[in-house]
Scaffold this motif. Structure first.
Motif, PDB file in Angstrom:
ATOM      1  N   THR A   1       0.920  -1.313   0.178  1.00 44.71           N
ATOM      2  CA  THR A   1       0.232   0.104   0.453  1.00 44.71           C
ATOM      3  C   THR A   1       0.740   1.625  -0.138  1.00 44.71           C
ATOM      4  OG1 THR A   1      -1.182  -1.106   1.076  1.00 44.71           O
ATOM      5  CG2 THR A   1      -1.740   1.369   1.043  1.00 44.71           C
ATOM      6  N   HIS A   2       1.793   1.158   1.057  1.00 49.60           N
ATOM      7  CA  HIS A   2       3.228   2.319   1.104  1.00 49.60           C
ATOM      8  C   HIS A   2       3.453   2.504  -0.736  1.00 49.60           C
ATOM      9  CE1 HIS A   2       2.801   2.064   5.780  1.00 49.60           C
ATOM     10  NE2 HIS A   2       1.936   2.721   5.600  1.00 49.60           N
ATOM     11  N   CYS A   3       3.969   1.867  -1.158  1.00 54.05           N
ATOM     12  CA  CYS A   3       4.627   1.279  -2.173  1.00 54.05           C
ATOM     13  C   CYS A   3       4.020   1.768  -4.020  1.00 54.05           C
ATOM     14  CB  CYS A   3       5.187   0.246  -2.557  1.00 54.05           C
ATOM     15  SG  CYS A   3       6.525   0.081  -3.851  1.00 54.05           S
ATOM     16  N   MET A   4       2.466   1.743  -3.530  1.00 56.73           N
ATOM     17  CA  MET A   4       1.507   2.132  -3.819  1.00 56.73           C
ATOM     18  C   MET A   4       1.408   3.560  -4.377  1.00 56.73           C
ATOM     19  SD  MET A   4      -1.938   0.206  -5.317  1.00 56.73           S
ATOM     20  CE  MET A   4      -2.845   0.198  -3.649  1.00 56.73           C
ATOM     21  N   ALA A   5       1.394   3.948  -2.673  1.00 63.05           N
ATOM     22  CA  ALA A   5       0.625   5.293  -3.445  1.00 63.05           C
ATOM     23  C   ALA A   5       2.340   6.300  -3.703  1.00 63.05           C
ATOM     24  CB  ALA A   5       0.811   5.841  -1.818  1.00 63.05           C
ATOM     25  N   ALA A   6       2.839   5.743  -2.929  1.00 61.94           N
ATOM     26  CA  ALA A   6       4.825   6.765  -2.972  1.00 61.94           C
ATOM     27  C   ALA A   6       4.135   6.487  -4.755  1.00 61.94           C
ATOM     28  CB  ALA A   6       5.715   5.900  -2.852  1.00 61.94           C
ATOM     29  N   LEU A   7       3.913   5.410  -5.680  1.00 61.59           N
ATOM     30  CA  LEU A   7       4.080   5.121  -6.839  1.00 61.59           C
ATOM     31  C   LEU A   7       3.295   6.126  -7.524  1.00 61.59           C
ATOM     32  CD1 LEU A   7       5.045   3.878 -10.315  1.00 61.59           C
ATOM     33  CD2 LEU A   7       3.424   2.344  -8.747  1.00 61.59           C
ATOM     34  N   SER A   8       1.821   6.342  -7.036  1.00 62.86           N
ATOM     35  CA  SER A   8       1.285   7.724  -7.962  1.00 62.86           C
ATOM     36  C   SER A   8       1.505   8.190  -7.425  1.00 62.86           C
ATOM     37  CB  SER A   8       0.005   7.258  -6.935  1.00 62.86           C
ATOM     38  OG  SER A   8      -1.357   8.042  -7.092  1.00 62.86           O
ATOM     39  N   ASP A   9       2.389   8.866  -6.257  1.00 53.81           N
ATOM     40  CA  ASP A   9       2.826  10.347  -6.102  1.00 53.81           C
ATOM     41  C   ASP A   9       3.469  10.701  -6.806  1.00 53.81           C
ATOM     42  OD1 ASP A   9       1.110  11.267  -3.955  1.00 53.81           O
ATOM     43  OD2 ASP A   9       2.585  10.165  -2.096  1.00 53.81           O
ATOM     44  N   ALA A  10       4.849   9.627  -8.357  1.00 51.60           N
ATOM     45  CA  ALA A  10       5.919   9.925  -8.427  1.00 51.60           C
ATOM     46  C   ALA A  10       5.281  10.720  -9.714  1.00 51.60           C
ATOM     47  CB  ALA A  10       7.012   8.850  -8.051  1.00 51.60           C
ATOM     48  N   ALA A  11       3.985   9.655 -10.094  1.00 52.75           N
ATOM     49  CA  ALA A  11       4.081   9.995 -11.199  1.00 52.75           C
ATOM     50  C   ALA A  11       2.940  11.137 -11.730  1.00 52.75           C
ATOM     51  CB  ALA A  11       2.371   8.849 -11.479  1.00 52.75           C
ATOM     52  N   ALA A  12       2.737  11.555 -10.325  1.00 55.53           N
ATOM     53  CA  ALA A  12       1.684  12.553 -10.334  1.00 55.53           C
ATOM     54  C   ALA A  12       2.739  14.017 -10.393  1.00 55.53           C
ATOM     55  CB  ALA A  12       1.158  13.431  -9.359  1.00 55.53           C
ATOM     56  N   ASP A  13       4.011  14.217  -9.917  1.00 53.38           N
ATOM     57  CA  ASP A  13       5.121  14.309 -10.092  1.00 53.38           C
ATOM     58  C   ASP A  13       5.294  14.920 -11.349  1.00 53.38           C
ATOM     59  OD1 ASP A  13       4.540  14.774  -7.470  1.00 53.38           O
ATOM     60  OD2 ASP A  13       6.404  14.386  -6.392  1.00 53.38           O
ATOM     61  N   ALA A  14       6.111  13.433 -11.706  1.00 53.21           N
ATOM     62  CA  ALA A  14       6.805  13.550 -13.402  1.00 53.21           C
ATOM     63  C   ALA A  14       5.420  14.180 -14.390  1.00 53.21           C
ATOM     64  CB  ALA A  14       6.545  12.133 -14.155  1.00 53.21           C
ATOM     65  N   GLN A  15       4.112  14.488 -14.197  1.00 51.55           N
ATOM     66  CA  GLN A  15       3.295  15.045 -14.961  1.00 51.55           C
ATOM     67  C   GLN A  15       3.136  16.135 -14.547  1.00 51.55           C
ATOM     68  OE1 GLN A  15      -0.641  13.242 -14.839  1.00 51.55           O
ATOM     69  NE2 GLN A  15      -1.524  12.957 -17.110  1.00 51.55           N
ATOM     70  N   ARG A  16       2.999  16.310 -13.647  1.00 54.19           N
ATOM     71  CA  ARG A  16       3.045  17.876 -13.628  1.00 54.19           C
ATOM     72  C   ARG A  16       4.523  18.336 -14.025  1.00 54.19           C
ATOM     73  NH1 ARG A  16       1.205  17.032  -8.670  1.00 54.19           N
ATOM     74  NH2 ARG A  16       3.541  17.528  -7.868  1.00 54.19           N
ATOM     75  N   ALA A  17       5.559  18.143 -13.590  1.00 45.19           N
ATOM     76  CA  ALA A  17       6.892  18.973 -14.791  1.00 45.19           C
ATOM     77  C   ALA A  17       6.865  18.907 -15.747  1.00 45.19           C
ATOM     78  CB  ALA A  17       8.235  17.784 -13.975  1.00 45.19           C
ATOM     79  N   GLY A  18       5.675  18.060 -16.584  1.00 44.07           N
ATOM     80  CA  GLY A  18       5.692  18.208 -17.888  1.00 44.07           C
ATOM     81  C   GLY A  18       6.120  17.309 -18.811  1.00 44.07           C
ATOM     82  N   PHE A  19       6.887  15.608 -18.309  1.00 42.72           N
ATOM     83  CA  PHE A  19       7.351  14.448 -18.141  1.00 42.72           C
ATOM     84  C   PHE A  19       6.070  13.435 -18.829  1.00 42.72           C
ATOM     85  CE2 PHE A  19      10.586  16.036 -15.917  1.00 42.72           C
ATOM     86  CZ  PHE A  19      11.657  16.468 -17.076  1.00 42.72           C
ATOM     87  N   GLU A  20       6.190  12.639 -19.029  1.00 41.86           N
ATOM     88  CA  GLU A  20       4.992  10.708 -19.560  1.00 41.86           C
ATOM     89  C   GLU A  20       5.633  10.534 -18.415  1.00 41.86           C
ATOM     90  OE1 GLU A  20       3.380   8.318 -19.970  1.00 41.86           O
ATOM     91  OE2 GLU A  20       3.138  10.231 -21.173  1.00 41.86           O
ATOM     92  N   PRO A  21       4.801   9.804 -17.082  1.00 40.74           N
ATOM     93  CA  PRO A  21       5.342   9.074 -15.808  1.00 40.74           C
ATOM     94  C   PRO A  21       5.773   8.100 -16.904  1.00 40.74           C
ATOM     95  CG  PRO A  21       3.336  10.160 -15.828  1.00 40.74           C
ATOM     96  CD  PRO A  21       3.633  10.668 -17.093  1.00 40.74           C
ATOM     97  N   GLY A  22       5.456   7.556 -17.252  1.00 42.15           N
ATOM     98  CA  GLY A  22       5.961   5.807 -18.187  1.00 42.15           C
ATOM     99  C   GLY A  22       7.522   5.777 -18.082  1.00 42.15           C
ATOM    100  N   ASN A  23       7.906   7.446 -18.614  1.00 42.17           N
ATOM    101  CA  ASN A  23       9.138   7.336 -19.265  1.00 42.17           C
ATOM    102  C   ASN A  23      10.148   8.048 -18.248  1.00 42.17           C
ATOM    103  OD1 ASN A  23       8.726   6.580 -21.641  1.00 42.17           O
ATOM    104  ND2 ASN A  23       7.916   8.039 -22.559  1.00 42.17           N
ATOM    105  N   ASP A  24       9.756   7.972 -16.993  1.00 39.73           N
ATOM    106  CA  ASP A  24      10.199   9.425 -16.060  1.00 39.73           C
ATOM    107  C   ASP A  24      10.993   7.339 -15.174  1.00 39.73           C
ATOM    108  OD1 ASP A  24      10.548  11.648 -14.131  1.00 39.73           O
ATOM    109  OD2 ASP A  24       9.866   9.538 -12.636  1.00 39.73           O
TER     110      ASP A  24
END
Length: 214
Positions: A22-45
């Motif tokens: 659960t903690h890792c899933m939340a961290a992954l979701s947060d990281a994907a959101a941060d990447a997207q907000r930075a203008g990057f495709e999350p899947g390539n981050d």
């Protein structure tokens, strides 16, 4: 204006605290959101990819093993971290409108405090030498970050209507630092240079300070 945060890279490189699915899933979701907000495709981050691998490994109970195939992604994360030292998120946050944007406001509060701690370290201060405050008349708008010590006052504020992001002076408006000084948000791209500028203007001594990752 896009801005990038380094937290997801630091978390991906040292994920030991992510001990449950659960903690890792939340961290992954947060990281994907941060990447997207930075203008990057999350899947390539690279940070997103590393955290996704850790999440998948919970199913085979291999999340804490050493995985040599992660080496390239870890190297990419380190490269991105090194680059972000010269492009701190606080610069964009001080220059963009963050009012009424909950996530941007949360990032602004965290990064502002972190930036002032870095400045204190560059000025040779111990944690007991200064106080940090955050003042806002309304939690929905960006407030002011303040650092106060016995010989220094620094304020970080969003650049509204042409105002400067950084204000510094002697805390009691007396002595050689009595004059209020200003600097733009871009000065925060080089914390050590800003510390030298402040100490020169206000006649402050800088104690020997060791570089720290905050």
């Amino acid at each position: 204006m896009f801005y990038d945060l380094d937290f997801r890279f630091r978390r991906a490189l040292a994920p030991e605290g992510l001990t449950t699915f659960t903690h890792c899933m939340a961290a992954l979701s947060d990281a994907a959101a941060d990447a997207q907000r930075a203008g990057f495709e999350p899947g390539n981050d690279p940070a997103v990819q590393l955290l996704a691998r850790r999440l998948a490994r919970f199913s085979t109970d291999t999340q804490d093993e050493i995985h040599p195939d992660d080496a390239l992604l870890r190297e990419d994360c380190l490269t991105r971290l090194a680059d972000l030292k010269h492009r701190p998120a606080i610069v964009a946050l001080l220059r963009k409108g963050v009012d009424y944007l909950p996530q941007d406001l949360a990032d602004f509060r965290r990064e502002g405090q972190r930036t002032l701690r870095q400045l204190a370290v560059a000025l040779g201060m111990d944690r007991s030498d200064y106080r940090l405050d955050y003042r806002t008349p309304n939690p929905s708008i960006a407030g002011d970050h303040e650092l106060t010590s016995n010989n220094l006052y620094v304020r970080l504020s969003v650049e509204r209507f042409g105002s400067a992001a950084i204000t510094y002076r002697h805390p009691q408006w007396k002595g050689p630092g009595g004059q209020v000084r200003h600097a733009s948000a871009t000065a925060l791209t080089d914390i050590n240079a800003l510390a030298r500028q402040i100490s020169g203007h206000l006649k402050l001594p800088i104690a020997a300070a060791q570089a720290k990752l905050i």
